[in-house]
Design a protein around this motif. Structure first.
Motif, short mmCIF file in Angstrom:
data_model
loop_
_atom_site.label_atom_id
_atom_site.label_comp_id
_atom_site.label_asym_id
_atom_site.label_seq_id
_atom_site.Cartn_x
_atom_site.Cartn_y
_atom_site.Cartn_z
N ILE A 46 71.44 34.31 74.10
CA ILE A 46 71.71 33.05 74.81
C ILE A 46 72.81 33.23 75.84
O ILE A 46 72.70 32.77 76.98
N TYR A 47 73.86 33.95 75.47
CA TYR A 47 74.95 34.16 76.43
C TYR A 47 74.54 35.10 77.56
O TYR A 47 74.98 34.94 78.71
N GLN A 48 73.69 36.06 77.28
CA GLN A 48 73.27 37.01 78.31
C GLN A 48 72.16 36.46 79.19
O GLN A 48 72.11 36.77 80.39
N LYS B 19 76.51 22.64 80.03
CA LYS B 19 77.80 23.07 79.49
C LYS B 19 77.77 23.32 77.99
O LYS B 19 78.69 23.92 77.45
N TYR B 20 76.72 22.87 77.31
CA TYR B 20 76.67 22.99 75.85
C TYR B 20 75.25 23.31 75.41
O TYR B 20 74.29 22.67 75.86
N ARG C 148 76.65 32.42 80.48
CA ARG C 148 77.83 32.98 79.80
C ARG C 148 78.94 31.96 79.61
O ARG C 148 79.85 32.18 78.81
N ASP C 149 78.89 30.86 80.35
CA ASP C 149 80.02 29.93 80.37
C ASP C 149 79.80 28.68 79.53
O ASP C 149 80.63 27.77 79.55
N ILE C 150 78.68 28.60 78.81
CA ILE C 150 78.45 27.42 77.97
C ILE C 150 79.15 27.59 76.62
O ILE C 150 79.55 28.70 76.24
N CYS C 151 79.28 26.49 75.89
CA CYS C 151 79.72 26.55 74.49
C CYS C 151 78.45 26.53 73.64
O CYS C 151 77.63 25.61 73.75
N MET D 70 64.28 34.87 80.69
CA MET D 70 65.62 34.85 81.28
C MET D 70 65.84 33.54 82.01
O MET D 70 65.85 33.48 83.26
N PRO D 71 66.02 32.43 81.28
CA PRO D 71 66.15 31.13 81.94
C PRO D 71 67.30 31.06 82.94
O PRO D 71 67.23 30.33 83.93
N GLY D 72 68.37 31.80 82.68
CA GLY D 72 69.51 31.79 83.60
C GLY D 72 69.18 32.36 84.96
O GLY D 72 69.86 32.06 85.95
#
Length: 386
Positions: free
Chosen positions: A138-140, A121-122, A144-147, A110-112
Motif C-alpha cells: 500500500i505504501y509503495q 490522506k487515510y 507513501r504519505d497516507i496514514c 499500481m493505483p498511485g
C-alpha cells in the motif's frame, strides 16, 4: 439504534441490540480522534449493507463528513473502479477489506501511478489481519504519505477495539493502537494480563459500545455465555492476539479456531499470512483435523485460474510456511478445492469446514453466501490417510 446479526463464522448468527448514546459516542471518537475525520472530508468504505462497516461509514455523517457509496464489484474496469471514485469525488478516507488490498497486490496493480489520488490522506483496512507485505504494498503502490490503519472490532460492538492513531508510527503487520477509553488487554492461559505474548483478547472494564443484549434473550443467559463466561466481569472477544513492544496489536485469528498440533496453540492467521504470499493461491482455509490422538493441520487452497496443485506448488507452500514460522505450522495435508465457504459479509467459515470433515452437523449454513461450497469438503480421500 441498530439491531445487527453477527456474520455466523462460528455458529448461528447472534441478533445483537446496540444502544443509541454509547454507540454514537464510540463511533464519533473513532472517526474524529482515531481516523482524523474532519468536517468536509469525504469518506468511502467498500462495504455491503449487511456488514457493520456500513454502520461505521454512515455514522461519519455525525462528524459532518460526506460519505461516498458504491454498489457493485470492486474489481470491474480492470480493478480501477474504486480508485476512479477516489479521483472523481476527491475521497480523503478510503477503506476496504484486507482481501481487496491483497487481491490488488497479487495482480500487481499500481493505483498511485494510474490515478492522481490528490485528496487521499487515510487508508483503512479491516475484515481480517492485513499482511505485513500488504502494508508495504500500500505504501509503495498507492501513496507513501497516507496514514494506513488496519482496524479490528466487530459486529458484537459495532465499532473497534483496535484502531488507527494519526499521530503515531505505523508498524507493518500491526494494528496501530487500542482505542481510547477502552481497557483492552491480552490474557494468558491463567487469566493474567501479558504483553509480547499470545493470548485471549479481552476488555476488562465497561465501554460505551457494549451491546444492550441479544434479541429474545430475556434472561441474558446467551449474552453472558457469549462474552462473559470465560472470566468474571471481563469481556472476552474471542480473538487470539498479542500486544507488541510498540503497544500495537497483532491478531493471529479467532481463538475458537486456533489449531493445537502436539498441544501447541497456533492462530490460523499465522498460516494465512504465509500462504497468501503465493501468487498461485487465490484464497485459503486452514483447520485442525483430529487424527490418531492428536491434531494435524489441513490446508485447503482455492487456486487462481490456470493453476494446478502439483508437487512444486506443494513444496513452495511448505517452504514458505516453514521458513517464516516453525515446523509445527507446516500443513500435514494440502488439498485444492473449487471454492471456499464464506458468510454474507465475506468471512471464511473455518468451524463449518471443521465440522464437515469430522462428519458433524453445520449449524450456520443459512448464514453462508455459498453453502453449496461445503460439499467440496465431504469425504475427501486424502483426509482418511496418513
Amino acid at each position: 439504534l441498530f439491531i445487527l446479526y453477527s456474520s455466523g463464522t462460528t455458529g448461528m448468527p447472534k441478533c445483537i441490540i446496540h444502544g443509541h448514546g454509547g454507540t454514537l459516542l464510540q463511533l464519533v471518537k473513532e472517526h474524529q480522534l482515531h481516523s482524523d475525520i474532519k468536517p468536509g472530508d469525504r469518506v468511502f468504505y467498500y462495504t455491503t449493507c449487511g456488514w457493520m462497516m456500513w454502520n461505521w461509514l454512515v455514522t461519519s455523517l455525525a462528524s459532518r463528513a460526506t460519505i461516498i457509496l458504491y454498489d457493485g464489484s470492486p474489481l470491474v474496469c480492470d480493478t480501477s473502479v474504486l480508485f476512479d471514485l477516489a479521483d472523481t469525488y476527491r475521497i480523503t478516507h478510503f477503506g476496504a477489506s484486507a482481501k481487496y488490498f491483497d487481491a490488488l497486490k497479487k495482480m500487481h496493480k499500481m493505483p498511485g501511478k494510474t490515478h492522481k489520488l490528490e485528496s487521499l490522506k487515510y487508508v483503512l483496512s479491516t475484515g481480517s489481519p492485513l499482511l505485513t507485505e500488504t502494508f508495504d504494498y500500500i505504501y509503495q503502490s498507492i501513496d507513501r504519505d497516507i496514514c494506513l490503519s488496519s482496524i479490528s472490532g466487530g459486529t458484537d460492538i459495532v465499532s473497534c477495539f483496535m484502531v488507527g492513531n494519526p499521530m503515531g508510527a505505523v508498524w507493518s503487520g500491526e494494528l496501530q493502537s487500542r482505542g481510547l477509553g477502552l481497557r483492552v488487554e491480552v490474557f494468558d492461559e491463567n487469566g493474567v494480563s501479558v504483553q509480547e505474548k499470545k493470548g485471549e483478547l479481552v476488555c476488562t472494564a465497561p465501554f460505551p459500545a457494549m451491546p444492550l443484549g441479544f434479541w429474545g434473550d430475556s434472561d441474558g443467559s446467551k449474552f453472558h455465555k457469549a462474552y462473559f463466561s470465560d472470566y468474571p466481569n471481563v469481556w472476552s472477544h474471542r480473538d487470539y492476539a498479542e500486544i507488541t513492544e510498540h503497544n500495537g496489536v497483532v491478531i493471529y485469528g479467532r481463538s475458537d479456531a486456533t489449531l493445537n498440533p502436539g498441544g501447541v496453540r497456533i492462530g490460523t492467521a499465522e498460516i494465512y499470512r504465509q500462504v497468501e504470499k503465493i501468487d498461485a493461491i487465490e484464497e485459503s482455509l486452514v483447520v485442525g483435523q483430529d487424527w490418531r490422538d492428536d491434531v494435524r493441520i489441513v490446508l485447503f487452497v482455492k487456486l487462481r485460474s490456470g493453476q494446478t496443485l502439483d508437487d512444486n506448488l506443494r513444496d513452495d507452500i511448505v517452504k514458505v510456511v516453514r521458513k517464516n514460522t516453525t515446523p509445527r505450522h507446516v500443513p500435514k495435508k494440502i488439498v485444492a478445492v473449487p471454492d471456499i465457504p464464506r458468510t454474507m459479509s465475506g468471512k471464511i467459515v473455518e468451524l463449518a469446514v471443521h465440522n464437515v470433515i469430522h462428519h458433524l452437523p453445520v449449524k450456520n449454513s443459512e448464514a453462508l453466501a455459498n453453502p453449496e461450497a461445503l460439499q467440496y469438503f465431504e469425504n475427501i480421500e486424502a483426509l482418511q490417510q496418513d
